[in-house]
Design a protein around this motif. Sequence first.
Motif, PDB file in Angstrom:
ATOM      1  N   GLY A   1      36.668  30.166 -44.656  1.00 11.92           N
ATOM      2  CA  GLY A   1      35.722  30.247 -43.548  1.00 11.92           C
ATOM      3  C   GLY A   1      34.394  29.588 -43.884  1.00 11.92           C
ATOM      4  O   GLY A   1      34.173  29.101 -44.998  1.00 11.92           O
TER       5      GLY A   1
ATOM      6  N   LYS B   1      40.117  28.367 -25.673  1.00 10.80           N
ATOM      7  CA  LYS B   1      40.230  27.810 -27.016  1.00 10.80           C
ATOM      8  C   LYS B   1      39.948  26.311 -27.003  1.00 10.80           C
ATOM      9  O   LYS B   1      40.455  25.583 -26.156  1.00 10.80           O
ATOM     10  CB  LYS B   1      41.630  28.040 -27.604  1.00 10.80           C
ATOM     11  CG  LYS B   1      41.957  29.496 -27.855  1.00 10.80           C
ATOM     12  CD  LYS B   1      41.162  30.034 -29.011  1.00 10.80           C
ATOM     13  CE  LYS B   1      41.599  31.462 -29.335  1.00 10.80           C
ATOM     14  NZ  LYS B   1      40.725  32.073 -30.318  1.00 10.80           N
TER      15      LYS B   1
ATOM     16  N   PHE C   1      38.688  27.131 -31.960  1.00 10.84           N
ATOM     17  CA  PHE C   1      37.449  27.895 -31.830  1.00 10.84           C
ATOM     18  C   PHE C   1      37.351  28.396 -30.397  1.00 10.84           C
ATOM     19  O   PHE C   1      38.000  27.877 -29.487  1.00 10.84           O
ATOM     20  CB  PHE C   1      36.223  27.042 -32.203  1.00 10.84           C
ATOM     21  CG  PHE C   1      36.039  25.816 -31.350  1.00 10.84           C
ATOM     22  CD1 PHE C   1      35.245  25.854 -30.219  1.00 10.84           C
ATOM     23  CD2 PHE C   1      36.664  24.621 -31.685  1.00 10.84           C
ATOM     24  CE1 PHE C   1      35.070  24.724 -29.428  1.00 10.84           C
ATOM     25  CE2 PHE C   1      36.497  23.477 -30.900  1.00 10.84           C
ATOM     26  CZ  PHE C   1      35.702  23.531 -29.766  1.00 10.84           C
TER      27      PHE C   1
ATOM     28  N   LYS D   1      29.960  29.778 -42.478  1.00 17.98           N
ATOM     29  CA  LYS D   1      28.935  30.374 -41.625  1.00 17.98           C
ATOM     30  C   LYS D   1      27.913  29.293 -41.327  1.00 17.98           C
ATOM     31  O   LYS D   1      27.595  28.471 -42.192  1.00 17.98           O
ATOM     32  CB  LYS D   1      28.247  31.557 -42.308  1.00 17.98           C
ATOM     33  CG  LYS D   1      29.053  32.820 -42.320  1.00 17.98           C
ATOM     34  CD  LYS D   1      28.202  33.964 -42.833  1.00 17.98           C
ATOM     35  CE  LYS D   1      28.914  35.288 -42.677  1.00 17.98           C
ATOM     36  NZ  LYS D   1      28.044  36.397 -43.117  1.00 17.98           N
TER      37      LYS D   1
ATOM     38  N   HIS E   1      35.449  28.926 -26.902  1.00 17.81           N
ATOM     39  CA  HIS E   1      34.422  28.275 -26.092  1.00 17.81           C
ATOM     40  C   HIS E   1      34.597  28.726 -24.648  1.00 17.81           C
ATOM     41  O   HIS E   1      35.625  28.442 -24.022  1.00 17.81           O
ATOM     42  CB  HIS E   1      34.543  26.751 -26.201  1.00 17.81           C
ATOM     43  CG  HIS E   1      33.500  26.030 -25.416  1.00 17.81           C
ATOM     44  ND1 HIS E   1      32.197  25.925 -25.836  1.00 17.81           N
ATOM     45  CD2 HIS E   1      33.567  25.401 -24.222  1.00 17.81           C
ATOM     46  CE1 HIS E   1      31.509  25.243 -24.947  1.00 17.81           C
ATOM     47  NE2 HIS E   1      32.315  24.922 -23.953  1.00 17.81           N
TER      48      HIS E   1
ATOM     49  N   TYR F   1      35.656  17.523 -32.281  1.00 11.58           N
ATOM     50  CA  TYR F   1      36.037  18.741 -31.579  1.00 11.58           C
ATOM     51  C   TYR F   1      36.206  18.474 -30.093  1.00 11.58           C
ATOM     52  O   TYR F   1      35.500  17.684 -29.493  1.00 11.58           O
ATOM     53  CB  TYR F   1      35.064  19.887 -31.837  1.00 11.58           C
ATOM     54  CG  TYR F   1      33.649  19.666 -31.373  1.00 11.58           C
ATOM     55  CD1 TYR F   1      33.237  20.125 -30.137  1.00 11.58           C
ATOM     56  CD2 TYR F   1      32.721  19.030 -32.181  1.00 11.58           C
ATOM     57  CE1 TYR F   1      31.936  19.951 -29.708  1.00 11.58           C
ATOM     58  CE2 TYR F   1      31.425  18.847 -31.770  1.00 11.58           C
ATOM     59  CZ  TYR F   1      31.028  19.311 -30.528  1.00 11.58           C
ATOM     60  OH  TYR F   1      29.740  19.122 -30.111  1.00 11.58           O
TER      61      TYR F   1
ATOM     62  N   ASN G   1      24.922  24.996 -42.792  1.00  6.59           N
ATOM     63  CA  ASN G   1      26.308  25.404 -42.933  1.00  6.59           C
ATOM     64  C   ASN G   1      26.610  25.759 -44.375  1.00  6.59           C
ATOM     65  O   ASN G   1      26.231  25.024 -45.284  1.00  6.59           O
ATOM     66  CB  ASN G   1      27.187  24.239 -42.469  1.00  6.59           C
ATOM     67  CG  ASN G   1      28.651  24.587 -42.379  1.00  6.59           C
ATOM     68  OD1 ASN G   1      29.263  24.945 -43.369  1.00  6.59           O
ATOM     69  ND2 ASN G   1      29.213  24.433 -41.209  1.00  6.59           N
TER      70      ASN G   1
ATOM     71  N   LEU H   1      33.008  31.094 -38.755  1.00  7.78           N
ATOM     72  CA  LEU H   1      34.146  30.371 -38.182  1.00  7.78           C
ATOM     73  C   LEU H   1      35.280  30.389 -39.196  1.00  7.78           C
ATOM     74  O   LEU H   1      35.041  30.264 -40.400  1.00  7.78           O
ATOM     75  CB  LEU H   1      33.781  28.915 -37.873  1.00  7.78           C
ATOM     76  CG  LEU H   1      32.816  28.680 -36.730  1.00  7.78           C
ATOM     77  CD1 LEU H   1      32.413  27.220 -36.672  1.00  7.78           C
ATOM     78  CD2 LEU H   1      33.434  29.106 -35.403  1.00  7.78           C
ATOM     79  N   ASN H   2      36.489  30.513 -38.724  1.00  8.52           N
ATOM     80  CA  ASN H   2      37.645  30.533 -39.605  1.00  8.52           C
ATOM     81  C   ASN H   2      38.068  29.094 -39.935  1.00  8.52           C
ATOM     82  O   ASN H   2      39.186  28.684 -39.665  1.00  8.52           O
ATOM     83  CB  ASN H   2      38.793  31.310 -38.948  1.00  8.52           C
ATOM     84  CG  ASN H   2      39.878  31.644 -39.936  1.00  8.52           C
ATOM     85  OD1 ASN H   2      39.626  31.715 -41.130  1.00  8.52           O
ATOM     86  ND2 ASN H   2      41.082  31.841 -39.448  1.00  8.52           N
ATOM     87  N   PHE H   3      37.137  28.332 -40.490  1.00  8.08           N
ATOM     88  CA  PHE H   3      37.364  26.956 -40.900  1.00  8.08           C
ATOM     89  C   PHE H   3      37.481  26.937 -42.421  1.00  8.08           C
ATOM     90  O   PHE H   3      37.024  27.838 -43.097  1.00  8.08           O
ATOM     91  CB  PHE H   3      36.199  26.056 -40.491  1.00  8.08           C
ATOM     92  CG  PHE H   3      36.053  25.806 -39.012  1.00  8.08           C
ATOM     93  CD1 PHE H   3      36.852  26.409 -38.064  1.00  8.08           C
ATOM     94  CD2 PHE H   3      35.076  24.929 -38.567  1.00  8.08           C
ATOM     95  CE1 PHE H   3      36.693  26.152 -36.716  1.00  8.08           C
ATOM     96  CE2 PHE H   3      34.910  24.665 -37.221  1.00  8.08           C
ATOM     97  CZ  PHE H   3      35.719  25.279 -36.289  1.00  8.08           C
TER      98      PHE H   3
END
Length: 136
Positions: free
Chosen positions: A116, A44, A38, A118, A40, A60, A133, A110-112
């Motif tokens: 993804g 990254k 991600f 949101k 920050h 994280y 989420n 986020l590409n999680f």
Amino acid sequence: MNFKISKIQHVGIPVTDLKTSVAFYSKLGFTEAMRAQFDHNDEKGNVVMMQSGDVIMELYEFPAKDLEEIRSRSHGHIDHIAFDVDDVEAVFQELQTAGYEIQEDAPVFLNFWNKGCKYFNIAGPDGERLEFNQIL
């Protein structure tokens, strides 16, 4: 409110050594469910979602220049609680209309996970972050 919180989606914990934290939670029976990066402060960071049954821990690690603040915390490291919602855009609009202190201008992608997710955060009465989420 017209939306339903279905469950706690995850508990977010900032860590100073992702490899060590993943090993720790693995020994407790958690398995790696997702790994991603991600942005920050123009660098990254790395995130690993660890799962045991329905419990998800978001571990994280910020970029190196931001880790000292995490190391120096004396009040604990749990950063936020995330709730699953079915329609993050609708929940955002409802909470915005109701006057809640929303920390983002709009839900953030986020590409999680596979497609993804949101999310957005509101501030609680004592500054705690509550994340809403939607996994897409």
